[in-house]
Design an enzyme around this catalytic site. Structure first.
Site, short mmCIF file in Angstrom:
data_model
loop_
_atom_site.label_atom_id
_atom_site.label_comp_id
_atom_site.label_asym_id
_atom_site.label_seq_id
_atom_site.Cartn_x
_atom_site.Cartn_y
_atom_site.Cartn_z
N GLY A 1 70.69 57.34 73.85
CA GLY A 1 72.13 57.31 73.54
C GLY A 1 72.58 55.95 73.00
O GLY A 1 71.84 54.96 73.05
N ARG B 1 70.62 66.19 62.25
CA ARG B 1 71.39 67.02 61.33
C ARG B 1 71.07 66.76 59.85
O ARG B 1 71.46 67.53 58.99
CB ARG B 1 72.89 66.81 61.59
CG ARG B 1 73.35 67.38 62.93
CD ARG B 1 74.70 66.84 63.38
NE ARG B 1 74.62 65.55 64.02
CZ ARG B 1 75.67 64.86 64.49
NH1 ARG B 1 76.89 65.35 64.34
NH2 ARG B 1 75.51 63.68 65.06
N ARG C 1 50.03 53.04 11.86
CA ARG C 1 49.83 54.43 11.42
C ARG C 1 48.84 54.50 10.26
O ARG C 1 48.68 53.53 9.50
CB ARG C 1 51.17 55.04 11.03
CG ARG C 1 51.89 54.28 9.94
CD ARG C 1 53.23 54.95 9.61
NE ARG C 1 53.92 54.23 8.58
CZ ARG C 1 55.06 53.57 8.75
NH1 ARG C 1 55.60 53.50 9.96
NH2 ARG C 1 55.64 52.95 7.76
C1 UD1 Z 1 79.21 58.31 67.56
C2 UD1 Z 1 80.19 58.07 68.71
C3 UD1 Z 1 81.50 58.78 68.37
C4 UD1 Z 1 82.04 58.28 67.06
C5 UD1 Z 1 81.00 58.40 65.95
C6 UD1 Z 1 81.49 57.66 64.71
C7 UD1 Z 1 78.93 57.82 70.82
C8 UD1 Z 1 78.48 58.50 72.06
N1 UD1 Z 1 79.64 58.57 69.95
O1 UD1 Z 1 78.96 59.72 67.52
O2 UD1 Z 1 82.45 58.55 69.41
O3 UD1 Z 1 83.22 58.97 66.71
O4 UD1 Z 1 79.75 57.81 66.36
O5 UD1 Z 1 80.63 57.85 63.62
O6 UD1 Z 1 78.66 56.65 70.64
N2 UD1 Z 1 71.72 55.77 67.84
C9 UD1 Z 1 70.77 54.93 68.37
N3 UD1 Z 1 70.14 55.27 69.54
C10 UD1 Z 1 70.44 56.40 70.22
C11 UD1 Z 1 71.44 57.25 69.68
C12 UD1 Z 1 72.06 56.91 68.48
O7 UD1 Z 1 70.46 53.88 67.79
O8 UD1 Z 1 69.84 56.60 71.29
C13 UD1 Z 1 72.38 55.40 66.56
C14 UD1 Z 1 72.21 56.42 65.48
O9 UD1 Z 1 71.04 56.13 64.70
C15 UD1 Z 1 73.49 56.25 64.65
C16 UD1 Z 1 74.49 55.76 65.66
O10 UD1 Z 1 73.77 55.31 66.79
O11 UD1 Z 1 73.34 55.28 63.63
C17 UD1 Z 1 75.47 56.84 66.08
O12 UD1 Z 1 74.75 57.92 66.62
P1 UD1 Z 1 75.12 59.42 66.27
O13 UD1 Z 1 74.20 60.32 67.01
O14 UD1 Z 1 75.28 59.60 64.84
O15 UD1 Z 1 76.56 59.50 67.01
P2 UD1 Z 1 77.78 60.42 66.65
O16 UD1 Z 1 77.56 61.77 67.22
O17 UD1 Z 1 78.09 60.33 65.22
CA CA Z 2 77.11 59.50 63.42
#
Ligand code: UD1
Ligand code: CA
Length: 426
Positions: free
Chosen positions: A80, A15, A411
């Site tokens: 994830g 995003r 100068r």
């Molecule tokens: C996540 C939480 C959500 C919470 C929110 C708070 C989960 C499934 N959801 O959602 O409940 O309210 O954060 O901000 O955990 N990342 C990895 N590896 C991956 C996926 C993500 O390292 O495979 C890291 C991302 O870089 C990021 C963090 O995990 O720093 C959170 O991931 P993001 O995709 O932003 O999760 P949200 O949708 O915000």
């Molecule tokens: Ca997030």
């Protein structure tokens, strides 16, 4: 009890719509999002594990170059947040202390909050604690679902939530504290049968409940702190929130901020009492400003700046990596970079330190000792030293060191041709 931190920073950050910069390396006033998170834990955890994946090399370089106790762990592919944490299992096989899990995209959380959170975990003999808060607009966050008796049940992601669950305003902050030895086996058992096909970290809550472990939520009062950055709009909003918080701290400590709406000052800047910051000033990175200084309007401090007491840095002055000693003035339209200015120095309008050689791509230092006066529109070609009390005449191009109390002029002498204009007209 030993505490180690795991920081999730492997996600793509879709995003953000960025080709060049991984989400966690986007900046708020000169400091990366990940930098804020690491700075907030480094004083009370023994080791940090940063999970890297998307743009792994850049994130790894950033961590290695800036944080001694931090290690990076590669997550590839990124399946994830739960999968991300499982990457540290081999490193923590025999560990039985606490693990604090944080997201690299949540820079506003304060160190004191994290400490209070860990204390809460300990004092409740909790096995697993999740931080939550109440948002008026909970869209995009995981919702905290509770049982009829108000105890925790599970966390449901926006994309998996029923309309009823979507109406819940208590959200998951993405910060967890776990007794590692009791929770680690969860990571082998997470399932990806959800809307996003990912292994959700949030599922450790329902897992813990099934195992009859002591699972708790710590509700954070100041919901601003867990504002997560997923888009450029969030980044701008978080920058505003961070700035407002910083300015309040300075004002409470006796600094005048003439116009908080147009002034930006980074968290890592220290400012002494009775200093006045005039409008449209932008101060990023790590800086120290003394007492009784006047900064701005329209000044730009770019980090690594140390300004002692009673110093004036006026309009359209840019300062980077420089020390300006007390009672010195840099009043107007100047660039001071890689420099050391002594006390009672006066820098005339339009003076610049030419610190960068674009051919060799190197930077050099300018040193101005006490009582040096530089005339307007001068160029100090670094490396160069102007010794104590020396003066430089206006328009000086200074390519050699100037001895104490000397006058340097470069100068050509002024010529006056009497009646020249009249003759031309005729
Ligand atoms: C996540 C939480 C959500 C919470 C929110 C708070 C989960 C499934 N959801 O959602 O409940 O309210 O954060 O901000 O955990 N990342 C990895 N590896 C991956 C996926 C993500 O390292 O495979 C890291 C991302 O870089 C990021 C963090 O995990 O720093 C959170 O991931 P993001 O995709 O932003 O999760 P949200 O949708 O915000
Ligand atoms: Ca997030």
């Amino acid at each position: 009890m030993d505490i180690k931190a795991v920081i999730l920073a492997a996600g793509k950050g879709t995003r953000m719509k960025s080709e060049t910069t991984p989400k966690v390396l986007h900046e708020i006033m000169g400091k990366t999002l990940l930098g804020y998170v690491l700075d907030n834990v480094k004083n009370f955890v023994s080791e940090e594990f940063v999970i890297v994946g998307h743009h792994a090399q850049e994130v790894e370089d950033f961590v290695k170059n800036n944080y001694d106790n931090a290690k990076t762990v590669l997550q590839s592919p990124q399946l994830g947040t739960g999968h991300a944490v499982s990457m540290v299992c081999p490193s923590l096989e025999n560990y039985d202390g606490l693990v604090l899990i944080l997201c690299g995209d949540t820079p506003l959380v304060r160190e004191e909050t994290l400490k209070a959170f860990v204390e809460f975990h300990k004092s409740h003999n909790s096995d697993l604690t999740v931080m939550s808060t109440i948002f008026d607009n909970p869209t995009n966050y995981g919702r905290i679902i509770r049982e009829a008796d108000n105890s925790l049940k599970c966390i449901v992601e926006e994309k998996d939530a029923t309309p009823e669950q979507k109406a819940v305003k208590e959200v998951n902050a993405g910060i967890y504290c776990l007794n590692w030895a009791k929770i680690k086996s969860a990571f082998g058992q997470l399932k990806s049968n959800n809307a996003q096909g990912e292994y959700y970290l949030t599922d450790i809550i329902s897992w813990g409940k099934e195992q009859k472990l002591n699972v708790n939520a710590y509700i954070l009062e100041d919901s601003d702190e867990i504002y997560g950055i997923n888009s450029r709009l969030n980044l701008a909003e978080a920058t505003k929130m961070m700035n407002r918080r910083n300015l309040e701290k300075y004002m409470i400590n006796g600094v005048t901020i003439v116009d908080p709406d147009s002034t930006w000052i980074s968290e890592d800047t220290e400012i002494g009492q009775d200093t006045i910051i005039y409008p449209a000033t932008y101060i990023e990175g790590k800086n120290k400003i003394g007492k009784n200084c006047k900064i701005g309007p329209c000044a730009h401090l770019r980090g690594g700046v140390e300004i002692v007491d009673n110093v004036k840095v006026g309009n359209f002055v840019e300062v980077k990596k420089a020390k300006i000693s007390s009672n010195t003035n840099v009043g107007h339209l100047s660039y001071i970079g890689d420099a050391e200015l002594g006390e009672h120095v006066n820098i005339g309008a339009g003076t610049i330190t030419a610190n960068y050689d674009p051919l060799s791509k190197t930077k050099s230092k300018t040193i101005l000792k006490d009582n040096v006066k530089i005339g307007s529109n001068s160029v100090l070609v670094a490396p160069v030293t102007v010794e104590e009390g020396a003066n430089v005449g206006a328009g000086g191009i200074i390519t050699k060191d100037i001895p104490s109390w000397a006058l340097a002029i470069t100068r050509s002498p002024l010529k006056i041709l009497e009646n020249w204009v009249k003759k031309k007209i005729r």
